[in-house]
Motif scaffolding. Structure first.
Motif, PDB file in Angstrom:
ATOM      1  N   LEU A   1       0.817  -1.205   0.000  1.00 40.30           N
ATOM      2  CA  LEU A   1       0.000   0.000   0.000  1.00 40.30           C
ATOM      3  C   LEU A   1       0.856   1.264   0.000  1.00 40.30           C
ATOM      4  CD1 LEU A   1      -2.646  -1.093   2.654  1.00 40.30           C
ATOM      5  CD2 LEU A   1      -2.802  -1.262   0.168  1.00 40.30           C
ATOM      6  N   SER A   2       0.396   2.256  -0.737  1.00 40.59           N
ATOM      7  CA  SER A   2       1.084   3.543  -0.821  1.00 40.59           C
ATOM      8  C   SER A   2       0.476   4.523   0.178  1.00 40.59           C
ATOM      9  CB  SER A   2       0.951   4.113  -2.235  1.00 40.59           C
ATOM     10  OG  SER A   2       1.415   5.440  -2.268  1.00 40.59           O
ATOM     11  N   ARG A   3       1.331   5.320   0.808  1.00 43.77           N
ATOM     12  CA  ARG A   3       0.846   6.363   1.712  1.00 43.77           C
ATOM     13  C   ARG A   3       0.446   7.617   0.947  1.00 43.77           C
ATOM     14  NH1 ARG A   3       4.935   3.986   5.312  1.00 43.77           N
ATOM     15  NH2 ARG A   3       6.546   5.102   4.415  1.00 43.77           N
ATOM     16  N   THR A   4       0.811   7.683  -0.346  1.00 44.24           N
ATOM     17  CA  THR A   4       0.527   8.891  -1.127  1.00 44.24           C
ATOM     18  C   THR A   4      -0.598   8.698  -2.144  1.00 44.24           C
ATOM     19  OG1 THR A   4       2.207   8.276  -2.733  1.00 44.24           O
ATOM     20  CG2 THR A   4       2.905   9.696  -0.918  1.00 44.24           C
ATOM     21  N   ASP A   5      -1.177   7.511  -2.224  1.00 44.45           N
ATOM     22  CA  ASP A   5      -2.314   7.221  -3.107  1.00 44.45           C
ATOM     23  C   ASP A   5      -2.045   7.490  -4.581  1.00 44.45           C
ATOM     24  OD1 ASP A   5      -4.878   8.288  -0.776  1.00 44.45           O
ATOM     25  OD2 ASP A   5      -3.722   6.460  -0.899  1.00 44.45           O
ATOM     26  N   ASP A   6      -0.823   7.292  -5.020  1.00 45.13           N
ATOM     27  CA  ASP A   6      -0.525   7.524  -6.438  1.00 45.13           C
ATOM     28  C   ASP A   6      -0.155   6.235  -7.162  1.00 45.13           C
ATOM     29  OD1 ASP A   6       1.885   7.069  -5.252  1.00 45.13           O
ATOM     30  OD2 ASP A   6       2.882   8.841  -6.035  1.00 45.13           O
TER      31      ASP A   6
ATOM     32  N   HIS B   1      -3.180  -3.518 -12.143  1.00 42.82           N
ATOM     33  CA  HIS B   1      -3.412  -2.080 -12.252  1.00 42.82           C
ATOM     34  C   HIS B   1      -4.421  -1.648 -11.201  1.00 42.82           C
ATOM     35  CE1 HIS B   1      -1.371  -2.122 -16.132  1.00 42.82           C
ATOM     36  NE2 HIS B   1      -2.020  -3.243 -16.367  1.00 42.82           N
ATOM     37  N   ALA B   2      -4.451  -0.364 -10.925  1.00 45.59           N
ATOM     38  CA  ALA B   2      -5.441   0.166  -9.989  1.00 45.59           C
ATOM     39  C   ALA B   2      -6.838  -0.167 -10.496  1.00 45.59           C
ATOM     40  CB  ALA B   2      -5.273   1.672  -9.853  1.00 45.59           C
ATOM     41  N   ASN B   3      -7.703  -0.585  -9.583  1.00 43.44           N
ATOM     42  CA  ASN B   3      -9.094  -0.940  -9.870  1.00 43.44           C
ATOM     43  C   ASN B   3      -9.223  -2.108 -10.844  1.00 43.44           C
ATOM     44  OD1 ASN B   3     -10.013   1.236  -8.236  1.00 43.44           O
ATOM     45  ND2 ASN B   3      -9.549   2.606  -9.927  1.00 43.44           N
ATOM     46  N   ALA B   4      -8.286  -3.048 -10.808  1.00 43.77           N
ATOM     47  CA  ALA B   4      -8.345  -4.231 -11.673  1.00 43.77           C
ATOM     48  C   ALA B   4      -8.044  -5.475 -10.837  1.00 43.77           C
ATOM     49  CB  ALA B   4      -7.355  -4.111 -12.812  1.00 43.77           C
ATOM     50  N   ARG B   5      -8.446  -6.627 -11.361  1.00 40.95           N
ATOM     51  CA  ARG B   5      -8.251  -7.902 -10.669  1.00 40.95           C
ATOM     52  C   ARG B   5      -7.488  -8.849 -11.582  1.00 40.95           C
ATOM     53  NH1 ARG B   5     -10.948 -10.117  -6.403  1.00 40.95           N
ATOM     54  NH2 ARG B   5     -10.986 -12.358  -6.294  1.00 40.95           N
ATOM     55  N   CYS B   6      -6.649  -9.676 -10.991  1.00 45.21           N
ATOM     56  CA  CYS B   6      -5.871 -10.651 -11.749  1.00 45.21           C
ATOM     57  C   CYS B   6      -5.869 -11.961 -10.975  1.00 45.21           C
ATOM     58  CB  CYS B   6      -4.450 -10.142 -11.946  1.00 45.21           C
ATOM     59  SG  CYS B   6      -3.334 -11.354 -12.654  1.00 45.21           S
TER      60      CYS B   6
ATOM     61  N   VAL C   1      -5.725  -7.970  -6.364  1.00 47.97           N
ATOM     62  CA  VAL C   1      -6.720  -6.927  -6.533  1.00 47.97           C
ATOM     63  C   VAL C   1      -5.998  -5.596  -6.488  1.00 47.97           C
ATOM     64  CG1 VAL C   1      -8.796  -5.862  -5.598  1.00 47.97           C
ATOM     65  CG2 VAL C   1      -8.500  -8.332  -5.439  1.00 47.97           C
ATOM     66  N   GLY C   2      -6.131  -4.808  -7.559  1.00 50.21           N
ATOM     67  CA  GLY C   2      -5.524  -3.490  -7.599  1.00 50.21           C
ATOM     68  C   GLY C   2      -6.411  -2.481  -6.901  1.00 50.21           C
ATOM     69  N   LEU C   3      -5.867  -1.788  -5.943  1.00 49.57           N
ATOM     70  CA  LEU C   3      -6.586  -0.761  -5.202  1.00 49.57           C
ATOM     71  C   LEU C   3      -6.133   0.607  -5.697  1.00 49.57           C
ATOM     72  CD1 LEU C   3      -6.048  -2.350  -1.680  1.00 49.57           C
ATOM     73  CD2 LEU C   3      -7.994  -2.673  -3.193  1.00 49.57           C
ATOM     74  N   SER C   4      -6.791   1.661  -5.254  1.00 45.89           N
ATOM     75  CA  SER C   4      -6.355   2.997  -5.667  1.00 45.89           C
ATOM     76  C   SER C   4      -5.018   3.366  -5.025  1.00 45.89           C
ATOM     77  CB  SER C   4      -7.409   4.034  -5.285  1.00 45.89           C
ATOM     78  OG  SER C   4      -7.589   4.032  -3.877  1.00 45.89           O
ATOM     79  N   ASN C   5      -4.656   2.675  -3.945  1.00 42.46           N
ATOM     80  CA  ASN C   5      -3.389   2.968  -3.275  1.00 42.46           C
ATOM     81  C   ASN C   5      -2.459   1.762  -3.182  1.00 42.46           C
ATOM     82  OD1 ASN C   5      -4.983   1.573  -1.443  1.00 42.46           O
ATOM     83  ND2 ASN C   5      -4.155   2.648   0.311  1.00 42.46           N
ATOM     84  N   GLY C   6      -2.673   0.729  -4.007  1.00 37.36           N
ATOM     85  CA  GLY C   6      -1.750  -0.402  -3.976  1.00 37.36           C
ATOM     86  C   GLY C   6      -2.383  -1.714  -4.385  1.00 37.36           C
ATOM     87  N   ILE C   7      -1.896  -2.801  -3.769  1.00 37.86           N
ATOM     88  CA  ILE C   7      -2.310  -4.154  -4.129  1.00 37.86           C
ATOM     89  C   ILE C   7      -2.700  -4.907  -2.871  1.00 37.86           C
ATOM     90  CG2 ILE C   7      -1.586  -6.335  -5.168  1.00 37.86           C
ATOM     91  CD1 ILE C   7       0.629  -4.798  -6.566  1.00 37.86           C
TER      92      ILE C   7
ATOM     93  N   ALA D   1      11.150   6.272  -4.064  1.00 36.96           N
ATOM     94  CA  ALA D   1       9.688   6.238  -4.104  1.00 36.96           C
ATOM     95  C   ALA D   1       9.138   5.035  -3.352  1.00 36.96           C
ATOM     96  CB  ALA D   1       9.202   6.221  -5.546  1.00 36.96           C
ATOM     97  N   LEU D   2       9.916   3.961  -3.252  1.00 37.94           N
ATOM     98  CA  LEU D   2       9.448   2.768  -2.548  1.00 37.94           C
ATOM     99  C   LEU D   2       9.313   2.999  -1.050  1.00 37.94           C
ATOM    100  CD1 LEU D   2      11.353  -0.099  -4.368  1.00 37.94           C
ATOM    101  CD2 LEU D   2       9.008   0.664  -4.698  1.00 37.94           C
ATOM    102  N   ALA D   3       9.976   4.044  -0.528  1.00 34.60           N
ATOM    103  CA  ALA D   3       9.863   4.360   0.896  1.00 34.60           C
ATOM    104  C   ALA D   3       8.445   4.805   1.242  1.00 34.60           C
ATOM    105  CB  ALA D   3      10.860   5.448   1.277  1.00 34.60           C
ATOM    106  N   GLY D   4       7.659   5.221   0.249  1.00 35.94           N
ATOM    107  CA  GLY D   4       6.283   5.639   0.486  1.00 35.94           C
ATOM    108  C   GLY D   4       5.293   4.501   0.517  1.00 35.94           C
ATOM    109  N   PHE D   5       5.767   3.244   0.407  1.00 29.59           N
ATOM    110  CA  PHE D   5       4.890   2.074   0.409  1.00 29.59           C
ATOM    111  C   PHE D   5       5.098   1.253   1.671  1.00 29.59           C
ATOM    112  CE2 PHE D   5       4.868   3.146  -4.028  1.00 29.59           C
ATOM    113  CZ  PHE D   5       3.621   2.739  -4.483  1.00 29.59           C
TER     114      PHE D   5
END
Length: 177
Positions: A48-53, A74-79, A91-97, A126-130
């Motif tokens: 999960l991302s703390r910045t929602d990007d 991808h965000a909002n997708a399922r695999c 499950v892709g979320l708006s802030n991660g997996i 950038a990975l420090a934000g997850f």
């Protein structure tokens, strides 16, 4: 001569355009707990991302037997992927997996999962934000365990239905004078 000039011109044009290079893929490796003495296991993990990007990521499952498989999410997708007796659900979320990995043992070799690798097109900073975690949830019951449990319930039910017979022979209050 004309056939030589065109390829050279294309080569110079592609070098001189200054198109931005794609960012390298950086990986986070989540080491799994080995399922000692189990033929089946279920792992849950989050990234999960703390910045929602969050946009997309590659997820790979590396097994001890040398098998590596996975898919992109991808965000909002399922695999969901089924391969070699394993099931990977992402499950892709708006802030991660959010994901799970159902592992089934292979009789040919000890093919337990070693780690889950998550790759993002981002630099290491950038990975420090997850935030990420993985845990062995519980074993998936084997068919033999299900059969034994159902047999136990059946025997317990049969014992409860059987009428109890009471003979007064052992009871001091029921003895005649």
């Amino acid at each position: 001569m004309r056939g030589l000039v065109v390829p050279i011109a294309i080569a110079f044009a592609s070098v001189g355009t200054g198109a931005p290079a794609a960012q390298p893929i950086s990986y986070v490796h989540l080491t799994t707990e080995r399922p000692f003495g189990r033929d089946n296991a279920l792992y849950d993990f989050t990234f999960l991302s703390r910045t929602d990007d969050f946009q997309s990521a590659l997820v790979f499952f590396n097994l001890n037997g040398g098998i590596r498989y996975g898919c992109g999410v991808h965000a909002n997708a399922r695999c969901t992927l089924h391969a070699a007796g394993q099931t990977l659900t992402l499950v892709g979320l708006s802030n991660g997996i959010d994901g799970s990995f159902a592992w089934s043992g292979n009789a040919a070799r000890d093919n337990y999962p070693l780690e889950i690798s998550i790759g993002l097109r981002a630099d290491e900073a950038a990975l420090a934000g997850f935030e990420s975690s993985i845990q062995l949830v519980s074993p998936v019951p084997e068919p033999a365990a299900w059969a034994m449990m159902i047999t136990g319930f059946g025997l317990a039910g049969a014992a409860c239905r059987r009428p109890r017979r009471f003979s007064g022979a052992g009871c001091p209050c029921c003895r005649a004078g």
